[in-house]
Every structure is written in C-alpha cells, then in structure tokens.
Design an enzyme around this catalytic site. Structure first.
Site, PDB file in Angstrom:
ATOM      1  N   ALA A  35      53.264  66.468  37.608  1.00 57.53           N
ATOM      2  CA  ALA A  35      53.654  67.816  36.825  1.00 57.53           C
ATOM      3  C   ALA A  35      52.221  68.041  35.461  1.00 57.53           C
ATOM      4  O   ALA A  35      51.606  68.407  35.514  1.00 57.53           O
ATOM      5  CB  ALA A  35      54.613  68.083  36.552  1.00 57.53           C
ATOM      6  N   GLU A  36      51.934  67.142  35.177  1.00 55.71           N
ATOM      7  CA  GLU A  36      52.019  67.079  33.424  1.00 55.71           C
ATOM      8  C   GLU A  36      50.380  66.490  33.995  1.00 55.71           C
ATOM      9  O   GLU A  36      49.142  67.424  33.124  1.00 55.71           O
ATOM     10  CB  GLU A  36      52.359  65.914  32.846  1.00 55.71           C
ATOM     11  N   ASN A  38      48.730  67.357  36.219  1.00 51.25           N
ATOM     12  CA  ASN A  38      48.602  68.899  36.968  1.00 51.25           C
ATOM     13  C   ASN A  38      47.626  69.422  36.046  1.00 51.25           C
ATOM     14  O   ASN A  38      47.260  70.531  36.335  1.00 51.25           O
ATOM     15  CB  ASN A  38      49.153  68.879  38.293  1.00 51.25           C
ATOM     16  N   ASP A 107      59.190  58.262  46.319  1.00 53.13           N
ATOM     17  CA  ASP A 107      59.833  56.284  45.824  1.00 53.13           C
ATOM     18  C   ASP A 107      59.222  56.139  44.508  1.00 53.13           C
ATOM     19  O   ASP A 107      58.122  55.064  44.727  1.00 53.13           O
ATOM     20  CB  ASP A 107      58.806  55.392  47.468  1.00 53.13           C
ATOM     21  N   ARG A 170      64.804  68.541  38.820  1.00 53.74           N
ATOM     22  CA  ARG A 170      64.273  68.196  39.863  1.00 53.74           C
ATOM     23  C   ARG A 170      65.438  67.627  39.944  1.00 53.74           C
ATOM     24  O   ARG A 170      66.293  66.266  39.807  1.00 53.74           O
ATOM     25  CB  ARG A 170      63.274  67.193  39.932  1.00 53.74           C
ATOM     26  N   GLY A 231      59.191  83.608  40.983  1.00 54.96           N
ATOM     27  CA  GLY A 231      58.841  83.332  42.301  1.00 54.96           C
ATOM     28  C   GLY A 231      58.229  84.956  42.617  1.00 54.96           C
ATOM     29  O   GLY A 231      57.018  85.146  42.004  1.00 54.96           O
ATOM     30  N   ASP A 261      52.513  74.146  37.998  1.00 58.35           N
ATOM     31  CA  ASP A 261      51.812  73.299  37.695  1.00 58.35           C
ATOM     32  C   ASP A 261      50.544  74.119  37.197  1.00 58.35           C
ATOM     33  O   ASP A 261      50.174  74.164  36.044  1.00 58.35           O
ATOM     34  CB  ASP A 261      51.227  72.277  37.678  1.00 58.35           C
ATOM     35  N   ASP A 304      47.921  68.713  44.502  1.00 57.95           N
ATOM     36  CA  ASP A 304      48.628  69.142  43.923  1.00 57.95           C
ATOM     37  C   ASP A 304      47.828  69.669  42.493  1.00 57.95           C
ATOM     38  O   ASP A 304      48.697  70.522  41.784  1.00 57.95           O
ATOM     39  CB  ASP A 304      49.299  67.916  43.521  1.00 57.95           C
TER      40      ASP A 304
END
Length: 326
Positions: A35-36, A38, A107, A170, A231, A261, A304
């Site tokens: 995320a960061e 990105n 993972d 999350r 959204g 992001d 991403d």
C-alpha cells in the site's frame, strides 16, 4: 531530499493467469506491491520526489523489491535484515470472473518488517519531507511496526512535516476492536486522513452520511482535512469547513488491486506538485480530481502499482467522454 516519504510493508505478489486456479496452475506471475510503496509510486507519476522506508530481508527477494521500486522512481530507504529468519511477505492473487470472486491468500507472518525498530531506520528523510504517509495496515503487522509507526508520526510532526494516514482496515490482519484502539491512538498525530466510509463506520463507529462522518472525524481528532472515500459514489473532502465532492471516472477494469493507493498517491502527488502541500479548499479540490483520474487509470493496469504520467492523467481529466459521475 524526498518530498514524500511513506512507511510500510511491500510484498511479492504471485498470480496465476486469468481463468486458472492457484491449486492447479504451474506458472505464477511475480510482481511487487504494498500500500505505502504503491502510494509513493503513484505520486512519482505526477513528478513528486518520493521515498519509501521499511525493513527487508538481505537476500534476492528483498533486493527485488528495491529494484522494482527504483524502476517506479521511488527511492528505497531500507533497514536490511541479515538474520537467518529474514523473509519477505508474499501474497497470492487468483483473478475471479462472474460469479467467482477474486481471492487473495497471504503469507506474510514473521516477515522482516514485523521486527522493525525506529533506531534501524534513517529518520532524516521523514523529518525533511513535506509529507509523511502511512496506513492502518502497518501497525496491524506487529507490536514493533505499531510502535515504529507512532515514532515516525511523532518525528514528522516535530519537524512540521504534514502527516497523512489512510485507515485501510484489513480484517485478515487484526480484529475490529484492536484496529479501533490503534486508530484512536494514532489519529491525534495525523493532519490529513483518508477514510473509507465503510471503515469509519464499522471500525470507529461513525454513523451518518459521508459529510457527517467527515465532520465528526475532524472534530474528534483535530484533523486539518479528511477525505472520505465512498467507492462507486466517489469521495467527499472536508477542509476549512468547505465540503468538496468528487465523482469517479468510468473505466475498463483490468485489475482493481491498488486503486485506493493510486487515489491517495494521485491526491498527494498533485497537492505537492501544484499545491505546495497546503491543505486549502482550492488545492484539495484539484488534488481530489487528480486522485479520481489516477485511480481510474490504475484500474486499467495489471499489478498493484500505477504506471502512468502526468500528461496521461490530465488527459483523463480533460476528456469529458470519460464520464465522471457525481
């Protein structure tokens, strides 16, 4: 000196070709995303000097991350983990097609970043930046990342660096109750908040429409500005008592991962490039438009990370046929 510095985890994303299953496909496409980082990459598309700080394993997988980010014009500021337990988090993404949903398998437990300590990081870029950005994903990873997130926000605030935060809840990382406690402790350190409407409601308990949520967040945490994302209904920002609404651009979605992001990176990129980082109604309105266009472009790209240019994003803004909806 980087104008924007972000902090968080970046992982290796492994995906089988569309129309195949993880449990049967023999080939997986490998890409880098988090995320960061990105956000930093998206901002760099608009001409911002961006850096990303984290902790990575001192092995080929860690070096793959830094090589990939440099390819997106993001400077890695990394603490290297050379322990026997060093590892990079990964996630597996299986593309869906109606009626089958896209699925993600993580993972990432015990990745090197989960042991990060503020003293391992070069914090000078954070103090020297115009904006420091992180998300709610980072403190969810471990006690160490939570503490380091607080420390870096404090360092940024002490240096008058604008502190930006995206709730980015999350459910696979922590409970709603744990997230609420952590958010409450962090948001008093934040100047600019990006808050998905669903997260503000289910995690922080804010009811009402987006404007009501924005006003309560600003009042409760003394924020300079908040952007509530909705959204398909676009976004709503509150700054200096001004309400600014922005719709979304129609797009042909190829890959929705990283859309949020790209939105944040587009916002920060324009705010820094032409708004001098100032949270005024005029600058926020322009940044919000760039954010919507950047998000739409990202959805047309596999992976991403937004790969684009200022000219391309501005062409979306200028094209009335793109069909922005408010």
């Amino acid at each position: 000196m980087a104008e924007l510095v972000t902090f968080g985890e970046t992982m290796l994303r492994l995906s089988p070709p569309r129309g195949t299953r993880l449990e049967t496909e023999g080939e997986l496409d490998a890409q880098v995303g988090g995320a960061e980082s990105n956000v930093a990459a998206a901002a760099s598309c608009l001409g911002v000097d961006a850096a990303w700080c984290s902790k990575l394993p001192a092995n080929p997988l860690g070096r793959r991350v830094t090589r990939a980010l440099r390819g997106h014009n993001v400077t890695p500021e990394v603490a290297w983990d050379d322990s026997d337990a060093a590892r990079l988090g990964t996630y597996y993404l299986e593309y869906g097609a109606d009626p089958r949903e896209t699925t993600v398998v993580y993972d990432r437990a015990n990745a090197s970043i989960t042991t990060v300590d503020t003293d391992e990081l070069d914090t000078e870029p954070v103090a020297d930046a115009d904006v420091f950005h992180t998300t709610g994903i980072t403190p969810a990873l471990s006690d160490a990342t939570a503490e380091t997130t607080r420390d870096l926000l404090d360092i940024a605030a002490e240096a008058d660096t604008l502190c930006s935060f995206d709730l980015n809840y999350r459910s696979k990382l922590w409970s709603q109750e744990a997230a609420a406690i952590a958010y409450d402790s962090l948001l008093s350190r934040v100047d600019l908040l990006f808050a998905p409407r669903r997260d503000a409601h289910r995690i922080l308990g804010y009811d009402g429409d987006a404007e009501a949520v924005a006003r309560e967040l600003v009042a409760d945490y003394e924020l300079d500005a908040v952007v509530v994302t909705r959204g398909a209904d676009g976004s709503l920002a509150l700054v200096d008592e001004a309400i600014i609404e922005e719709g979304i651009y129609s797009d042909e979605t190829v890959d929705a991962i990283g859309t949020g992001d790209a939105f944040v990176g587009g916002f920060l990129g324009e705010l820094l490039t032409n708004g001098d980082g100032a949270l005024t109604p005029e600058h926020v309105e322009t940044a919000q438009a760039y954010a919507a266009a950047a998000a739409a472009v990202k959805r047309t790209i596999t992976g991403d990370v937004l790969v684009s240019t200022r000219a391309e994003i501005e062409s979306v803004l200028a094209d009335e046929s793109a069909g922005i909806s408010r």
